[in-house]
Design an enzyme around this catalytic site. Structure first.
Site, PDB file in Angstrom:
ATOM      1  CG  HIS A   8       9.106  10.972   3.675  1.00  0.00           C
ATOM      2  ND1 HIS A   8       7.758  10.939   3.402  1.00  0.00           N
ATOM      3  CD2 HIS A   8       9.277  10.271   4.806  1.00  0.00           C
ATOM      4  CE1 HIS A   8       7.133  10.239   4.331  1.00  0.00           C
ATOM      5  NE2 HIS A   8       8.039   9.832   5.212  1.00  0.00           N
ATOM      6  N   GLY A  66       4.168   6.699   6.830  1.00  0.00           N
ATOM      7  CA  GLY A  66       4.093   8.116   6.451  1.00  0.00           C
ATOM      8  C   GLY A  66       4.187   8.159   4.934  1.00  0.00           C
ATOM      9  CG  ASP A 121      -0.197  -4.067   7.966  1.00  0.00           C
ATOM     10  OD1 ASP A 121      -0.188  -4.193   6.722  1.00  0.00           O
ATOM     11  OD2 ASP A 121       0.640  -4.604   8.698  1.00  0.00           O
ATOM     12  N   GLY A 150       7.164   1.076   1.873  1.00  0.00           N
ATOM     13  CA  GLY A 150       6.554  -0.248   2.064  1.00  0.00           C
ATOM     14  C   GLY A 150       5.361  -0.494   1.157  1.00  0.00           C
ATOM     15  CB  ILE A 151       2.219   1.369   0.547  1.00  0.00           C
ATOM     16  CG1 ILE A 151       1.744   1.071   1.979  1.00  0.00           C
ATOM     17  CG2 ILE A 151       1.052   1.345  -0.433  1.00  0.00           C
ATOM     18  CD1 ILE A 151       0.801   2.112   2.571  1.00  0.00           C
ATOM     19  NE  ARG A 175       2.281  10.842  10.173  1.00  0.00           N
ATOM     20  CZ  ARG A 175       3.482  10.806   9.617  1.00  0.00           C
ATOM     21  NH1 ARG A 175       3.874  11.772   8.820  1.00  0.00           N
ATOM     22  NH2 ARG A 175       4.301   9.813   9.860  1.00  0.00           N
ATOM     23  NE  ARG A 185      14.680  10.342   9.280  1.00  0.00           N
ATOM     24  CZ  ARG A 185      13.457  10.090   9.715  1.00  0.00           C
ATOM     25  NH1 ARG A 185      13.256   9.273  10.740  1.00  0.00           N
ATOM     26  NH2 ARG A 185      12.422  10.634   9.128  1.00  0.00           N
ATOM     27  CG  ASN A 245      16.264   7.403  12.611  1.00  0.00           C
ATOM     28  OD1 ASN A 245      15.941   8.373  13.307  1.00  0.00           O
ATOM     29  ND2 ASN A 245      15.471   6.887  11.698  1.00  0.00           N
ATOM     30  CD  GLU A 263      10.520  -0.181  -1.318  1.00  0.00           C
ATOM     31  OE1 GLU A 263      10.870  -1.285  -0.876  1.00  0.00           O
ATOM     32  OE2 GLU A 263      10.948   0.901  -0.863  1.00  0.00           O
ATOM     33  CG  ASN A 264       6.358  -4.537  -0.662  1.00  0.00           C
ATOM     34  OD1 ASN A 264       7.063  -5.364  -1.229  1.00  0.00           O
ATOM     35  ND2 ASN A 264       6.802  -3.779   0.322  1.00  0.00           N
ATOM     36  CD  GLU A 297      14.002   7.348   4.648  1.00  0.00           C
ATOM     37  OE1 GLU A 297      13.340   6.357   4.986  1.00  0.00           O
ATOM     38  OE2 GLU A 297      13.740   8.494   5.016  1.00  0.00           O
ATOM     39  CG  LEU A 319       3.159   5.857  -1.965  1.00  0.00           C
ATOM     40  CD1 LEU A 319       2.235   5.157  -2.964  1.00  0.00           C
ATOM     41  CD2 LEU A 319       2.607   7.220  -1.577  1.00  0.00           C
ATOM     42  N   GLY A 320       4.728   4.891   2.640  1.00  0.00           N
ATOM     43  CA  GLY A 320       4.904   3.947   3.745  1.00  0.00           C
ATOM     44  C   GLY A 320       3.864   4.282   4.786  1.00  0.00           C
TER      45      GLY A 320
END
Ligand code: AMP
Length: 401
Positions: free
Chosen positions: A182, A214, A284, A332-333, A243, A93, A7, A335-336, A387, A211-212
């Site tokens: 994505h 981005g 964050d 990240g968001i 963003r 990628r 990547n 999943e957590n 990914e 949901l990370g």
């Protein structure tokens, strides 16, 4: 055999080396600060069933070529890669493939040109990818390079979803349309969700929420992308780390007329200083949740706007799909964060979406899991994305191995 996934960004290269027999990531790492006086080199590798080992160096890495040289040297000295003949493919990628690419593609000169053609659509990403691809082709002429595009999965969208309501020539002459991003992640979690539900992907209607930092949502009908929240660029759609997502396009005129902002300032404002950061000063989500729990009103509002927007997209995509087998949270968001998942699904019981509060909030959970009740007509799943693994698998499939 092994597959190397690269990547390549403008000043960094992330990499992972997979063993195809069991798709184990046997080495991974990062080359960063390419072109700066002090570059950074990170390598993690695992010897046969042994513990994970790590090495980190600081040294000048003047070019992408030097970066990939260092990666290969590290893989060889660690024993992760005995020689190039072990490599079945290198998967790259690529963020933007424009309308040229519907699937992973073995790179030749024409493919390089086509990726270059769409640089204006992804000026921050495609040039870095091209550097990585060109160096890999030069250093490993016998190993096929395969480009795997973030946009490819969304090429199945119909014109009703991908065209903007603006004059036609902007599409026909300048390719202004919605592309979506994505795609590799949405496809990966969709495949895993289908397996989790015990169905074929082609028999599944899903709403996938990546949901990370981005963030994007995708409506998947019969295993194919029907609509997605990102557009011409990854700025459209959901609220993201920095963003803004959806805004009234007239905001551009307003800000340029009244505040004198030029295009560079608007780009910086909407891409790097908006989203969660713009609303509450922090991007964050862990920190935002801590602040909100302590009563910080701006942090609460940032969470509120995020879940409000998510709910809007769930509703819109539900209406487009008619019937939904599952909503899938990833990134990240996704999943957590139990709070964001709860906020997005709250009040949707009439749509057959019933979250199991205990399963959603259970601490220390990781891996694929169902967080809806047994009465829920629509499953709600958490599926960790991967990914790089999807790129490796698609690269191997593209070279017919
Ligand atoms: P990604 O871009 O997929 O790596 O996701 C980054 C985002 O995930 C950041 O906003 C993180 O704060 C968020 N994140 C990571 N772990 C957690 C967690 N345990 N709870 C809430 N958000 C998290």
């Amino acid at each position: 055999m092994k597959v190397l996934v690269l990547n390549s960004g403008s000043s960094s290269i992330k990499y992972q080396l997979f063993r195809t027999a069991d798709w184990e990531a046997i080495a991974f790492g990062l080359v960063a600060r390419i072109g700066e006086p002090k570059g950074e080199l990170k390598l993690n590798w695992r010897e046969q069933d042994g513990p994970l080992q790590s090495r980190q160096d600081a040294l000048p890495i003047p070019t992408h070529e030097a970066g990939i040289d260092h990666i290969v040297a590290g893989l060889r000295t660690s024993g992760a890669l005995a020689g190039f003949s072990e490599l079945a493919a290198i998967g790259h990628r690529v963020v933007h493939g424009g309308e040229h690419f519907q699937r992973p593609t073995i790179v030749d000169d024409r493919v390089v040109e086509a990726i270059r053609e769409v640089v204006p659509l992804a000026p921050l990403h495609n040039p870095g990818h091209l550097s990585g691809i060109e160096v890999a082709r030069r250093l490993f002429p016998t190993v096929p390079s395969v480009a795997v595009f973030d946009t490819a999965f969304h090429q199945s969208m119909p014109p009703t979803a991908y065209r903007y309501a603006i004059p036609e020539h902007l599409y026909t002459q300048h390719r202004v349309r919605r592309y979506g991003f994505h795609g590799t992640s949405h496809l990966y979690v969709a495949k895993r969700a289908a397996a989790f539900l015990g169905k074929e992907l082609a028999g599944c209607n899903l709403i996938t929420l990546h949901l990370g930092n981005g963030a994007s949502a995708t409506a998947i009908r019969a295993g194919r992308s029907l609509d997605t929240s990102m557009g011409l660029t990854p700025l459209e759609g959901l609220v993201m780390g920095t963003r803004c997502g959806d805004i009234d396009p007239a905001l551009h005129f307003f800000l340029s007329t009244n505040l004198g902002l030029d295009t560079a300032a608007l780009d910086d404002l909407f891409n790097r200083r908006s989203g969660l950061l713009g609303i509450c000063g922090v991007n964050d989500m862990r920190e935002i949740e801590r602040l909100a729990a302590a009563g910080d009103e701006r942090a609460k509002l940032a969470i509120g706007i995020t879940t409000h927007r998510l709910k809007k997209y769930i509703g819109a995509f539900y209406a487009e799909l008619g019937k939904v087998d599952a909503i899938v949270f990833t990134g990240g968001i996704g999943e957590n964060s139990a709070g964001i998942r709860r906020g997005a699904c709250q009040g949707l019981e009439r749509l057959g979406i019933r979250l199991d509060e205990a399963a959603n909030a259970a601490r220390g959970q990781s891996g694929e899991r169902c967080i809806s009740t047994t009465q829920s007509e629509v499953g709600v799943l958490v599926i960790p994305t991967n990914e790089e693994l999807e790129i490796a698998r698609q690269a191997l499939a593209a070279v017919g191995r």
